[in-house]
Scaffold this motif. Structure first.
Motif, PDB file in Angstrom:
ATOM      1  N   GLY A 128      20.997 -12.593 -31.136  1.00 27.21           N
ATOM      2  CA  GLY A 128      19.883 -11.787 -31.618  1.00 27.21           C
ATOM      3  C   GLY A 128      18.906 -11.489 -30.493  1.00 27.21           C
ATOM      4  O   GLY A 128      18.466 -10.345 -30.320  1.00 27.21           O
ATOM      5  N   HIS A 129      18.589 -12.505 -29.704  1.00 32.97           N
ATOM      6  CA  HIS A 129      17.725 -12.303 -28.536  1.00 32.97           C
ATOM      7  C   HIS A 129      18.387 -11.345 -27.549  1.00 32.97           C
ATOM      8  O   HIS A 129      17.741 -10.427 -27.033  1.00 32.97           O
ATOM      9  CB  HIS A 129      17.458 -13.628 -27.805  1.00 32.97           C
ATOM     10  CG  HIS A 129      16.689 -14.634 -28.570  1.00 32.97           C
ATOM     11  ND1 HIS A 129      17.159 -15.902 -28.782  1.00 32.97           N
ATOM     12  CD2 HIS A 129      15.471 -14.576 -29.175  1.00 32.97           C
ATOM     13  CE1 HIS A 129      16.259 -16.597 -29.467  1.00 32.97           C
ATOM     14  NE2 HIS A 129      15.228 -15.812 -29.733  1.00 32.97           N
ATOM     15  N   VAL A 130      19.660 -11.582 -27.275  1.00 31.64           N
ATOM     16  CA  VAL A 130      20.384 -10.757 -26.294  1.00 31.64           C
ATOM     17  C   VAL A 130      20.398  -9.295 -26.735  1.00 31.64           C
ATOM     18  O   VAL A 130      20.223  -8.388 -25.921  1.00 31.64           O
ATOM     19  CB  VAL A 130      21.811 -11.299 -26.054  1.00 31.64           C
ATOM     20  CG1 VAL A 130      22.618 -10.353 -25.168  1.00 31.64           C
ATOM     21  CG2 VAL A 130      21.753 -12.696 -25.429  1.00 31.64           C
ATOM     22  N   ASN A 131      20.558  -9.056 -28.026  1.00 34.25           N
ATOM     23  CA  ASN A 131      20.540  -7.686 -28.536  1.00 34.25           C
ATOM     24  C   ASN A 131      19.204  -7.009 -28.255  1.00 34.25           C
ATOM     25  O   ASN A 131      19.158  -5.861 -27.802  1.00 34.25           O
ATOM     26  CB  ASN A 131      20.845  -7.696 -30.039  1.00 34.25           C
ATOM     27  CG  ASN A 131      20.719  -6.323 -30.646  1.00 34.25           C
ATOM     28  OD1 ASN A 131      19.685  -5.987 -31.222  1.00 34.25           O
ATOM     29  ND2 ASN A 131      21.762  -5.522 -30.516  1.00 34.25           N
ATOM     30  N   ILE A 132      18.104  -7.710 -28.492  1.00 35.60           N
ATOM     31  CA  ILE A 132      16.773  -7.161 -28.208  1.00 35.60           C
ATOM     32  C   ILE A 132      16.632  -6.899 -26.707  1.00 35.60           C
ATOM     33  O   ILE A 132      16.116  -5.854 -26.289  1.00 35.60           O
ATOM     34  CB  ILE A 132      15.657  -8.115 -28.710  1.00 35.60           C
ATOM     35  CG1 ILE A 132      15.697  -8.254 -30.240  1.00 35.60           C
ATOM     36  CG2 ILE A 132      14.279  -7.675 -28.211  1.00 35.60           C
ATOM     37  CD1 ILE A 132      15.399  -6.993 -31.017  1.00 35.60           C
ATOM     38  N   ILE A 133      17.109  -7.815 -25.885  1.00 35.17           N
ATOM     39  CA  ILE A 133      17.024  -7.676 -24.428  1.00 35.17           C
ATOM     40  C   ILE A 133      17.837  -6.469 -23.959  1.00 35.17           C
ATOM     41  O   ILE A 133      17.370  -5.673 -23.138  1.00 35.17           O
ATOM     42  CB  ILE A 133      17.487  -8.974 -23.738  1.00 35.17           C
ATOM     43  CG1 ILE A 133      16.517 -10.118 -24.068  1.00 35.17           C
ATOM     44  CG2 ILE A 133      17.625  -8.776 -22.233  1.00 35.17           C
ATOM     45  CD1 ILE A 133      17.078 -11.515 -23.812  1.00 35.17           C
ATOM     46  N   GLU A 134      19.045  -6.311 -24.479  1.00 32.97           N
ATOM     47  CA  GLU A 134      19.884  -5.158 -24.104  1.00 32.97           C
ATOM     48  C   GLU A 134      19.205  -3.843 -24.488  1.00 32.97           C
ATOM     49  O   GLU A 134      19.208  -2.891 -23.699  1.00 32.97           O
ATOM     50  CB  GLU A 134      21.240  -5.247 -24.806  1.00 32.97           C
ATOM     51  CG  GLU A 134      22.133  -6.332 -24.272  1.00 32.97           C
ATOM     52  CD  GLU A 134      23.378  -6.578 -25.118  1.00 32.97           C
ATOM     53  OE1 GLU A 134      24.322  -7.174 -24.568  1.00 32.97           O
ATOM     54  OE2 GLU A 134      23.399  -6.206 -26.317  1.00 32.97           O
ATOM     55  N   ARG A 135      18.609  -3.791 -25.651  1.00 33.25           N
ATOM     56  CA  ARG A 135      17.935  -2.572 -26.095  1.00 33.25           C
ATOM     57  C   ARG A 135      16.705  -2.277 -25.247  1.00 33.25           C
ATOM     58  O   ARG A 135      16.454  -1.122 -24.869  1.00 33.25           O
ATOM     59  CB  ARG A 135      17.601  -2.688 -27.576  1.00 33.25           C
ATOM     60  CG  ARG A 135      18.872  -2.667 -28.434  1.00 33.25           C
ATOM     61  CD  ARG A 135      18.683  -3.168 -29.837  1.00 33.25           C
ATOM     62  NE  ARG A 135      17.622  -2.484 -30.559  1.00 33.25           N
ATOM     63  CZ  ARG A 135      17.017  -3.003 -31.621  1.00 33.25           C
ATOM     64  NH1 ARG A 135      17.365  -4.196 -32.094  1.00 33.25           N
ATOM     65  NH2 ARG A 135      16.063  -2.332 -32.238  1.00 33.25           N
TER      66      ARG A 135
END
Length: 169
Positions: free
Chosen positions: A16-23
């Motif tokens: 979930g964190h990684v998804n926010i970071i990628e975006r």
């Protein structure tokens, strides 16, 4: 240069964190992922300080491993005030992921405080992608404590999972 900061305790970092970071990495030239100590209770009695499963060094390593595939992202560890870190890194935007209304309420308290003490950095809330709203560091810690590390597949980054499997927790 557009520079964003994604702060958190990341105990540990999740997909979930990684998804926010990628975006965020698609919106900004540079993104810092700041592994920090949450001692909010020191500044606001309505907030609680966190107890950590992993020390700062392990949380940072898990974050580095989880974002290594994103070219314009750097994971760092810092203590102290977020607003001071924003000035140090020339950050213009603090990015926070929001899973639900409870997250929004909690993060609004921080955003208002940060804005009142450093108006040079705006806060941007990104809603969690569908399918990631149930992913939390709390759930990851529960699974780790149960010793069922294979259940973390699809919840934390593969690099972080391999690290947990090969290193003493």
């Amino acid at each position: 240069m557009r520079i964003a900061l994604i702060p958190g305790s990341f105990d540990p970092i999740t997909l979930g964190h990684v998804n926010i970071i990628e975006r965020a990495a698609r919106m900004f030239d540079k993104v810092y992922v700041a592994v920090m100590i949450n001692d909010s209770a020191k500044y606001d009695k309505s907030l609680s300080s966190k107890q950590y499963m992993f020390d700062m060094e392990k949380r940072l390593e898990l974050a580095r491993l989880s974002v290594a595939h994103i070219e314009n992202v750097e994971a760092i560890a810092r203590s102290g005030m977020l607003i001071d870190l924003c000035d140090e890194l020339s950050v213009t935007c603090i990015v926070k992921g929001i899973r639900d209304a409870k997250d929004l309420e909690y993060e609004m308290i921080h955003a208002k405080w940060n804005k009142a003490h450093n108006d040079r950095a705006e806060t941007l809330f990104l809603p969690a992608d569908e399918g990631l709203t149930a992913v939390s560091s709390t759930e990851v810690r529960r699974i780790i404590e149960s010793g069922k590390l294979d259940e973390l597949s699809g919840i934390i980054h593969e690099n972080a999972l391999n690290y947990l499997k090969t290193n003493e927790i």
